[in-house]
Design a protein around this motif. Structure first.
Motif, PDB file in Angstrom:
ATOM      1  N   SER A  77       0.717  -1.259  -0.045  1.00 19.66           N
ATOM      2  CA  SER A  77      -0.162   0.129   0.114  1.00 19.66           C
ATOM      3  C   SER A  77       0.831   1.281   0.068  1.00 19.66           C
ATOM      4  CB  SER A  77      -0.779  -0.011   1.227  1.00 19.66           C
ATOM      5  OG  SER A  77      -1.802   1.172   1.421  1.00 19.66           O
ATOM      6  N   VAL A  78       0.336   2.254  -0.650  1.00 24.21           N
ATOM      7  CA  VAL A  78       1.052   3.598  -1.003  1.00 24.21           C
ATOM      8  C   VAL A  78       0.050   4.735  -0.673  1.00 24.21           C
ATOM      9  CG1 VAL A  78       2.428   4.960  -2.585  1.00 24.21           C
ATOM     10  CG2 VAL A  78       3.013   2.559  -2.525  1.00 24.21           C
ATOM     11  N   ARG A  79       0.675   5.677   0.049  1.00 25.51           N
ATOM     12  CA  ARG A  79       0.002   6.993   0.323  1.00 25.51           C
ATOM     13  C   ARG A  79       0.773   8.129  -0.476  1.00 25.51           C
ATOM     14  NH1 ARG A  79      -2.446   7.200   6.223  1.00 25.51           N
ATOM     15  NH2 ARG A  79      -0.089   7.256   6.247  1.00 25.51           N
ATOM     16  N   ILE A  80       0.158   8.831  -1.199  1.00 23.49           N
ATOM     17  CA  ILE A  80       0.890   9.970  -1.950  1.00 23.49           C
ATOM     18  C   ILE A  80       0.295  11.137  -1.546  1.00 23.49           C
ATOM     19  CG2 ILE A  80       1.748  11.038  -3.999  1.00 23.49           C
ATOM     20  CD1 ILE A  80       1.526   8.108  -5.324  1.00 23.49           C
ATOM     21  N   PHE A  81       0.991  12.539  -1.091  1.00 25.20           N
ATOM     22  CA  PHE A  81       0.399  13.421  -0.806  1.00 25.20           C
ATOM     23  C   PHE A  81       1.087  14.651  -1.629  1.00 25.20           C
ATOM     24  CE2 PHE A  81       0.705  10.838   2.545  1.00 25.20           C
ATOM     25  CZ  PHE A  81      -0.462  10.710   3.358  1.00 25.20           C
ATOM     26  N   LEU A  82       0.017  15.357  -2.197  1.00 23.38           N
ATOM     27  CA  LEU A  82       0.626  16.502  -3.388  1.00 23.38           C
ATOM     28  C   LEU A  82       0.208  17.716  -2.793  1.00 23.38           C
ATOM     29  CD1 LEU A  82       0.036  14.687  -6.673  1.00 23.38           C
ATOM     30  CD2 LEU A  82       2.303  14.994  -5.555  1.00 23.38           C
ATOM     31  N   THR A  83       1.080  18.852  -2.817  1.00 28.28           N
ATOM     32  CA  THR A  83       0.551  20.104  -2.771  1.00 28.28           C
ATOM     33  C   THR A  83       0.028  20.905  -3.539  1.00 28.28           C
ATOM     34  OG1 THR A  83       2.525  21.125  -2.519  1.00 28.28           O
ATOM     35  CG2 THR A  83       1.964  20.499  -0.483  1.00 28.28           C
TER      36      THR A  83
END
Length: 131
Positions: A77-83
């Motif tokens: 599982s991966v979580r990506i956060f983008l501003t």
């Protein structure tokens, strides 16, 4: 439950807050979100483009995974956060897709956020299965 193992990985960027690079629990490895630091100092520069920042984050995550004896093939599982979600989402995906075979991609969440530590544009964390 098995005993928790807390890891600080040589060669991975220094934490920006009080946390471990990874924690093992019952065969799972929870990898703290990595940002695109080019060096091990958490005041290192970031690459300029989102593509290069994505590559750098994946490099930093790989360093942590290798430090606990596994690699990207163990990621579940991966979580990506983008501003800058609208601006960076497609560009980030083009880079990210190259790290996993099309038939073995981890589950994933990607969200836009208002801010990340040290003004990063991207942060990615992972959960991997060691056994």
């Amino acid at each position: 439950m098995s005993e928790l193992i807390f890891h600080m990985i040589n060669g991975a960027p220094d934490p920006v807050a009080p946390f471990s690079h990874a924690v093992e629990a019952n065969g799972f490895v929870f990898v703290t979100g990595q940002m695109p630091f080019e060096g091990i100092s958490n005041t290192s520069n970031y690459p300029e483009t989102i593509e290069d920042q994505t590559h750098q984050v994946m490099k930093n995550l790989t360093t942590v995974l290798q430090g606990v004896g596994i690699n990207l093939s163990h990621v579940v599982s991966v979580r990506i956060f983008l501003t800058h979600f609208r601006e960076d989402y497609e560009k980030m995906n083009a880079v990210y897709a190259g790290y996993f075979p099309a038939n073995k991609r981890p589950a994933r969440t990607c969200v836009g956020v208002n801010g990340l530590a040290r003004d990063a544009r991207i942060e990615i964390d992972m959960i991997a299965k060691k056994n």
